[in-house]
Design a protein around this motif. Structure first.
Motif, PDB file in Angstrom:
ATOM      1  N   GLN A   1       0.839  -1.194   0.000  1.00  0.00           N
ATOM      2  CA  GLN A   1       0.000   0.000   0.000  1.00  0.00           C
ATOM      3  C   GLN A   1       0.877   1.248   0.000  1.00  0.00           C
ATOM      4  O   GLN A   1       1.725   1.423   0.874  1.00  0.00           O
TER       5      GLN A   1
ATOM      6  N   GLU B   1       3.754  -0.022   2.374  1.00  0.00           N
ATOM      7  CA  GLU B   1       3.691  -0.978   3.476  1.00  0.00           C
ATOM      8  C   GLU B   1       3.339  -2.345   2.910  1.00  0.00           C
ATOM      9  O   GLU B   1       2.386  -2.477   2.135  1.00  0.00           O
TER      10      GLU B   1
ATOM     11  N   ILE C   1       0.579  -8.929   4.253  1.00  0.00           N
ATOM     12  CA  ILE C   1       0.537 -10.332   3.820  1.00  0.00           C
ATOM     13  C   ILE C   1      -0.885 -10.818   3.526  1.00  0.00           C
ATOM     14  O   ILE C   1      -1.849 -10.353   4.148  1.00  0.00           O
ATOM     15  N   ARG C   2      -0.995 -11.712   2.550  1.00  0.00           N
ATOM     16  CA  ARG C   2      -2.246 -12.415   2.249  1.00  0.00           C
ATOM     17  C   ARG C   2      -1.917 -13.887   2.066  1.00  0.00           C
ATOM     18  O   ARG C   2      -0.823 -14.231   1.648  1.00  0.00           O
TER      19      ARG C   2
ATOM     20  N   PRO D   1      -4.708 -11.076   7.060  1.00  0.00           N
ATOM     21  CA  PRO D   1      -3.899 -11.437   8.235  1.00  0.00           C
ATOM     22  C   PRO D   1      -4.718 -11.677   9.502  1.00  0.00           C
ATOM     23  O   PRO D   1      -4.354 -12.531  10.308  1.00  0.00           O
TER      24      PRO D   1
ATOM     25  N   ASN E   1       5.576  -5.247   8.746  1.00  0.00           N
ATOM     26  CA  ASN E   1       5.001  -5.398  10.087  1.00  0.00           C
ATOM     27  C   ASN E   1       5.680  -6.547  10.825  1.00  0.00           C
ATOM     28  O   ASN E   1       5.882  -7.614  10.260  1.00  0.00           O
TER      29      ASN E   1
ATOM     30  N   ASP F   1       3.263   1.498  15.000  1.00  0.00           N
ATOM     31  CA  ASP F   1       2.007   1.249  14.306  1.00  0.00           C
ATOM     32  C   ASP F   1       0.823   1.496  15.249  1.00  0.00           C
ATOM     33  O   ASP F   1       0.958   1.365  16.463  1.00  0.00           O
ATOM     34  N   ASP F   2      -0.321   1.836  14.671  1.00  0.00           N
ATOM     35  CA  ASP F   2      -1.578   1.961  15.421  1.00  0.00           C
ATOM     36  C   ASP F   2      -1.420   2.861  16.641  1.00  0.00           C
ATOM     37  O   ASP F   2      -1.953   2.581  17.719  1.00  0.00           O
TER      38      ASP F   2
ATOM     39  N   ARG G   1      -6.040   4.040  12.485  1.00  0.00           N
ATOM     40  CA  ARG G   1      -7.132   4.368  11.564  1.00  0.00           C
ATOM     41  C   ARG G   1      -8.471   4.579  12.263  1.00  0.00           C
ATOM     42  O   ARG G   1      -9.379   5.181  11.699  1.00  0.00           O
TER      43      ARG G   1
ATOM     44  N   GLU H   1      -2.918   6.402   8.871  1.00  0.00           N
ATOM     45  CA  GLU H   1      -3.322   5.173   8.168  1.00  0.00           C
ATOM     46  C   GLU H   1      -4.841   5.155   8.022  1.00  0.00           C
ATOM     47  O   GLU H   1      -5.554   5.814   8.773  1.00  0.00           O
TER      48      GLU H   1
ATOM     49  N   GLU I   1      -9.431   7.580   3.947  1.00  0.00           N
ATOM     50  CA  GLU I   1     -10.388   7.163   2.926  1.00  0.00           C
ATOM     51  C   GLU I   1     -10.971   8.330   2.139  1.00  0.00           C
ATOM     52  O   GLU I   1     -11.138   8.236   0.933  1.00  0.00           O
TER      53      GLU I   1
ATOM     54  N   MET J   1      -7.172   3.849   1.573  1.00  0.00           N
ATOM     55  CA  MET J   1      -7.927   3.600   0.343  1.00  0.00           C
ATOM     56  C   MET J   1      -8.109   4.878  -0.477  1.00  0.00           C
ATOM     57  O   MET J   1      -8.241   4.822  -1.693  1.00  0.00           O
TER      58      MET J   1
END
Ligand code: C2E
Ligand code: MG
Ligand code: MG
Ligand code: MG
Length: 281
Positions: free
Chosen positions: A45, A59, A62-63, A74, A117, A179-180, A203, A236, A239, A258
């Motif tokens: 992203q 960033e 993973i998928r 994740p 991450n 993060d976060d 976010r 993060e 939108e 997004m």
């Protein structure tokens, strides 16, 4: 009747618990083989720098292409991977794949940081810093390309080791990102002494901009804090145009979400960057 229903309810509940346990057991077995089976993939992203609207980083997210269940996010398997220490080899795979992509982008003349991450177990595993050192040496990229995202909780754990590891990583030229931010338990006095480069505004706050007064106050405070400490503030989950305008107006350095771009495969990212640089083409 109530009693019978109650008993039936308990039986049903027990059955559901057993089913979940069984499903997790199956999933765990499959997770253990997913690396060999080549079922993981990374999406990237973009991160936009507000000062010049350039994409300065990505960033890695993973998928898992599960053989029967399709594409898993994740949230559906990282906790399980952590419970069974599978996160250590999976995390190594993520770092290796992120490095391959970074090398390709570097060869294409795209200077972007790649953020990865980390999970607690991975960060605390013996030899983690050495594995990063080896990875950086073998990658042959200019320093500063790798960024590691840690949560506040990870920074607060077992303070002396954490601090030592962070300083070692920093000395290797790795950028460190919280993060976060705003959702954890970090003490500001403690954070001040850690070699952190970035704060990512969670976010959940970004989501409520600009209509919710409390979220606006929190987002502004985090941006101010980051700026005051000489760190980069990143939002993060951006939108909407209104969220973006609020964050830019309050001096947030970077935006991700997004509203800029969803997470993309490496190929689609390259096409997206190309299109962005040459809109007419
Ligand atoms: P995160 O690091 O906070 O990543 C941001 C999450 O927000 C991603 O979810 C991303 O897809 C999602 N997101 C991006 N833009 C928007 C937006 O505009 N609105 C909203 N509502 N969400 C947005 P994802 O990919 O499902 O990842 C979830 C979490 O899983 C990540 O949260 C991260 O903590 C963890 N994770 C992802 N990849 C890895 C990995 O390779 N290793 C480890 N240990 N954890 C990972
Ligand atoms: Mg992250
Ligand atoms: Mg985050
Ligand atoms: Mg988050």
């Amino acid at each position: 009747v109530a009693k019978a229903q109650g008993r039936a309810g308990v039986a049903l509940f027990e059955q559901e618990v057993a089913q979940v346990a069984y499903d997790n057991l199956v999933l765990e077995g499959q997770l253990g083989q997913a690396i060999e089976q080549n079922e993981f993939t990374l999406l990237f992203q973009p991160q936009l720098r507000t000062s010049d609207q350039q994409i300065v980083g990505v960033e890695a997210l993973i998928r898992w292409h599960h053989p029967e269940r399709g594409l898993l996010a994740p949230d559906e398997f990282i906790a399980l991977a952590e419970q069974h220490r599978l996160i250590v080899p999976i995390g190594q795979w993520v770092l290796a794949e992120a490095t391959r992509c970074a090398q390709r982008w570097h060869a294409q003349g795209r200077a972007m940081t790649v953020a990865v991450n980390l999970s607690t177990l991975q960060f605390q595993a013996p030899g983690f810093v050495e594995s990063i050192e080896r990875l950086l040496r073998d990658a042959g990229l200019p320093t500063g390309w790798l960024e590691l995202e840690l949560t506040e909780r990870m920074l607060m754990d077992d303070v002396p080791t954490v601090r030592e590891r962070l300083h070692q990583l920093r000395a290797l030229g790795v950028k460190l990102s919280v993060d976060d931010f705003g959702t954890g338990y970090s003490s500001l006095g403690h954070l001040k002494d850690l070699p952190i480069d970035k704060m990512k505004i969670d976010r959940s706050f970004v989501h409520e901009l600009p209509q919710d007064r409390q979220s606006c106050a929190i987002a502004r405070a985090i941006i101010e804090l980051a700026r005051g400490l000489g760190l980069t503030a990143v939002a993060e989950g951006v939108e909407t145009g209104a969220q973006r305008a609020f964050l830019e107006a309050h001096g947030c350095h970077q935006l991700q979400g997004m509203g800029i771009s969803p997470p993309l495969t490496a190929e689609r990212l390259e096409a997206w960057l190309q299109q962005r640089a040459h809109p007419g083409a």
